[in-house]
Design an enzyme around this catalytic site. Structure first.
Site, mmCIF file in Angstrom:
data_model
loop_
_atom_site.group_PDB
_atom_site.id
_atom_site.type_symbol
_atom_site.label_atom_id
_atom_site.label_comp_id
_atom_site.label_asym_id
_atom_site.label_seq_id
_atom_site.Cartn_x
_atom_site.Cartn_y
_atom_site.Cartn_z
ATOM 1 N N HIS A 59 0.869 -1.117 0.161
ATOM 2 C CA HIS A 59 -0.009 -0.076 0.047
ATOM 3 C C HIS A 59 0.949 1.239 0.132
ATOM 4 O O HIS A 59 2.002 1.011 0.483
ATOM 5 C CB HIS A 59 -0.860 -0.014 1.254
ATOM 6 C CG HIS A 59 -1.990 1.128 1.527
ATOM 7 N ND1 HIS A 59 -1.657 2.433 1.689
ATOM 8 C CD2 HIS A 59 -3.254 0.905 1.392
ATOM 9 C CE1 HIS A 59 -2.776 2.997 1.900
ATOM 10 N NE2 HIS A 59 -3.685 2.204 1.632
ATOM 11 N N ASP A 107 3.140 -3.693 8.310
ATOM 12 C CA ASP A 107 1.948 -2.960 8.205
ATOM 13 C C ASP A 107 0.899 -3.973 8.239
ATOM 14 O O ASP A 107 0.605 -4.902 7.582
ATOM 15 C CB ASP A 107 1.950 -2.404 6.789
ATOM 16 C CG ASP A 107 0.494 -2.038 6.046
ATOM 17 O OD1 ASP A 107 0.171 -1.258 5.017
ATOM 18 O OD2 ASP A 107 -0.470 -1.972 7.001
ATOM 19 N N GLN A 166 -4.520 -4.959 7.269
ATOM 20 C CA GLN A 166 -5.296 -5.863 7.015
ATOM 21 C C GLN A 166 -5.141 -7.109 7.376
ATOM 22 O O GLN A 166 -6.268 -7.952 7.291
ATOM 23 C CB GLN A 166 -5.003 -6.024 5.282
ATOM 24 C CG GLN A 166 -5.157 -4.575 4.447
ATOM 25 C CD GLN A 166 -6.637 -4.111 4.438
ATOM 26 O OE1 GLN A 166 -7.483 -5.062 4.458
ATOM 27 N NE2 GLN A 166 -6.607 -2.937 4.025
ATOM 28 N N LYS A 212 -10.109 0.036 10.632
ATOM 29 C CA LYS A 212 -10.353 -1.441 10.070
ATOM 30 C C LYS A 212 -10.538 -2.457 10.947
ATOM 31 O O LYS A 212 -10.860 -3.577 10.584
ATOM 32 C CB LYS A 212 -8.947 -1.568 9.098
ATOM 33 C CG LYS A 212 -8.669 -0.665 8.014
ATOM 34 C CD LYS A 212 -7.763 -1.253 7.107
ATOM 35 C CE LYS A 212 -7.163 -0.075 6.173
ATOM 36 N NZ LYS A 212 -7.914 0.595 5.089
ATOM 37 N N CYS A 215 -4.720 2.502 -3.777
ATOM 38 C CA CYS A 215 -3.452 2.859 -3.194
ATOM 39 C C CYS A 215 -2.471 1.844 -3.583
ATOM 40 O O CYS A 215 -1.655 1.698 -2.283
ATOM 41 C CB CYS A 215 -3.607 3.232 -1.609
ATOM 42 S SG CYS A 215 -4.878 4.609 -1.288
#
Lengths: 167, 451
Positions: free
Chosen positions: B145, B222, B225, B248, B388
């Site tokens: 991303h 990251d 997700q 999220k 993104c």
């Protein structure tokens, strides 16, 4: 379902499948104007090319063509715009652009239930631009006014045209 | 190699309920937890398949936020009155909750930030820029991303370091052989996603940590997700930094968290300075507080942090293993449904490696935005565009995709609704689509130029 078919009318679908004037005028044959437009948020891209006869606001668009990659709305809009402006004067082109912008920008959004955040925001619903005042089939884009997220798809070619005319 | 580094610890299987047999979720009850699922969109019930963009918010989280403003509406930072005390306690309890959720060593390893993007910027600016020397290397991947790419571009440019990207395999996972070559003695930082927001691929973080540890590089993950969908244990992963976004995780927008090893936080410079993160201030100079407070300048998003903690508690009560198991079942159904859709020109970008419930697809001749608009008319929310991840789009050879992504409230019925919607898109845009070949995808590009 009638809602989204009002946006994706047969005229728009047909122009997106078989766009007219989908070729840029050859730049070597005299006064040619080109501009590129891009919607970075969605990736729609269009290049408008035109050849003019004469000077100033009375100059006539001898030929208008485009290259584009993007959604059905953006391709159809470019195709219908090119159709509408063959042989038009610069003044007529600017006027049509202004009326097209007004048509897709008008009408209070139907999307927000009354009483929610942003209800009432937007243009005055009592004075929408009359889509019948635009040459057919441009009036097919009237429904875009109810899809604010898609407006820029419809107006990209018009904005790019105005850039091309400025050059 | 840094003395405190060690290889990631092996997976422990928890006693009960076991990951193999988690308690099953009561989806009907869960759907009732989410007020947004009661919305009617264009005369259709909402079918929300955009949790990868942002997750819906359960009532308990909304209630927790409102409670802050009703009962704990003071400011944090050492106020002596009751409302301030309540706010401080609620905020610090939220920090401890997030620490527990990620299996941090302590609450002081959690920095509240605005989201994953801010967390990574904080690491890049506050830690990496102090570490990188000219000629050093930062290793990212092709499927990042933008928020786990652009900050590294900037810090590399500022510090004269080199940025390289681990390529993706045709099976949509990371090429570990290439990774082993790229993570060399120059590598100081490896920054990777845990789960791809476009493809759903679960990146083999522990294998990459192993490669990094061998070279003395640090690993920034990251986790935006991943954390909402699978159990995350930063000790087991062995990474050094892990970033999550509240919105999220079924929490509110405007809040997220950075976990980092304590010793790294201690060595980190603040990103923003001002009130709340200082010890003593004179006109000429100031001293800063200890971590994590050093990284929380100004009045924080108190209600947001409390909302995030409420979301974490909600997830933990259901059990991340149960959530993962349910989503896997729905994802399997989606994979089968997309493969058996019978829609010519529907291309599902299916990973061949382990993946979670994120499905990117294209439909020949139909721009993703048109897909999205028609689906929206049926109450179905998906996302369209480059997500993104422009370098990944380029690698995949598409300008944009349509993306459906699962949340814990989704069911097979939601997937079936999606497929019915896609059939309508297909019928609308290509009424003559029953034939098997097309000269040129219509409507998608008009790129002929006269010679």
């Amino acid at each position: 379902m009638s809602d989204v078919r009002a946006l994706y009318q047969e005229a728009i679908l047909e122009h997106s499948r078989n766009p007219r004037h989908a070729a840029l005028p050859d730049e070597s044959e005299g006064a040619a104007h080109r501009a590129e437009g891009h919607n970075p948020l969605c990736g729609d891209k269009v290049t408008i090319g035109l050849r003019l006869d004469g000077d100033g606001a009375a100059a006539i668009i001898r030929e208008l063509g485009f290259n584009g990659v993007g959604c059905a709305i953006s391709i159809a809009a470019a195709s219908m715009m090119a159709d509408a402006l063959q042989g038009a004067s610069i003044a007529e082109a600017h006027d049509l652009a202004r009326r097209f912008h007004a048509m897709v920008a008008s009408a209070a959004s139907k999307k927000w239930p009354a009483g929610t955040v942003n209800a009432g925001a937007g243009a005055d619903p009592d004075s929408p631009s009359d889509p019948t005042s635009l040459p057919e089939p441009l009036g097919a884009f009237a429904e875009v006014a109810n899809y604010p997220m898609r407006r820029k798809c419809a107006t990209l070619c018009w904005e790019t045209l105005e850039s091309a005319l400025e050059r | 190699m840094h003395p405190s580094r060690k290889a990631p610890s092996p997976v422990r299987s928890s006693p009960e309920p076991s990951p193999a047999h988690p308690r099953a979720l009561d989806i009907t009850a869960i759907q009732a937890d989410f007020p947004a699922l009661g919305e009617t969109i264009h005369d259709h019930p909402l079918v929300y398949l955009d949790s990868a963009a942002t997750a819906l918010t359960p009532q308990v989280v909304i209630d927790a936020i409102i409670r802050v403003y009703h009962h704990a509406g003071g400011n944090v930072h050492r106020g002596v009155h009751t409302l301030s005390q309540r706010a401080t306690e609620a905020y610090e309890a939220a920090r401890a909750t997030v620490a527990r959720f990620l299996h941090a060593s302590g609450a002081d390893e959690i920095v509240f930030v605005r989201g994953t993007t801010e967390a990574i910027n904080l690491v890049a600016h506050g830690w990496a820029s102090g570490q990188l020397q000219p000629g050093d290397r930062v290793v990212v991947s092709e499927l990042e991303h933008h928020s786990n790419l652009v900050p590294w571009q900037r810090v590399c440019r500022e510090r004269g370091a080199e940025l390289v990207a681990i390529p993706m395999t045709p099976g949509h996972t990371l090429d570990l052989d290439a990774a082993a070559r790229l993570i060399d003695d120059r590598a100081r930082i490896v920054a990777i996603s845990h789960v791809s927001n476009v493809l759903g691929t679960v990146v083999p973080v522990r294998a990459l940590v192993q490669l990094a540890v061998e070279r003395g590089a640090h690993v920034v993950v990251d986790g935006a997700q991943a954390a909402p969908h699978i159990p995350v244990n930063v000790q087991e992963l062995g990474c050094d930094f892990y970033a999550v976004s509240g919105h999220k995780l079924y929490g509110p927008t405007g809040v997220g968290a950075l976990w980092a090893r304590r010793e790294l936080l201690d060595a980190m410079a603040p990103y923003q300075v001002g009130g709340g993160m200082i010890r003593e201030v004179a006109i000429a100079e100031s001293s800063y507080r200890e971590a994590p407070y050093r990284f929380e300048a100004g009045t924080p998003n108190i209600a947001g942090a409390v909302g995030l903690a409420a979301a974490v508690n909600y997830l933990e009560a259901l059990g991340l293993d149960a959530i993962a198991s349910h989503e896997r079942e729905v994802a399997d159904h989606a994979t089968r449904a997309l493969a058996a859709a019978g829609i010519p020109g529907l291309r599902y970008l299916r990973p061949e490696a382990e993946s979670l419930g994120v499905f990117s697809f294209t439909l020949d001749g139909v721009h993703p935005h048109d897909i999205g608009t028609v689906l929206d008319a049926r109450g179905i929310a998906i996302r369209t565009g480059h997500h993104c991840a422009q370098p990944l789009m380029k690698r995949l050879g598409v300008p944009a995709t349509a993306r459906a992504s699962l949340g814990l409230h989704n069911t097979r019925d939601d997937i079936d609704a999606l497929l019915a919607g896609l059939r309508e898109v297909d019928a609308m845009f290509r009424p003559s689509s029953r034939s098997s070949s097309h000269a040129e995808p219509p409507g998608q590009s008009a790129e002929r130029t006269r010679s």
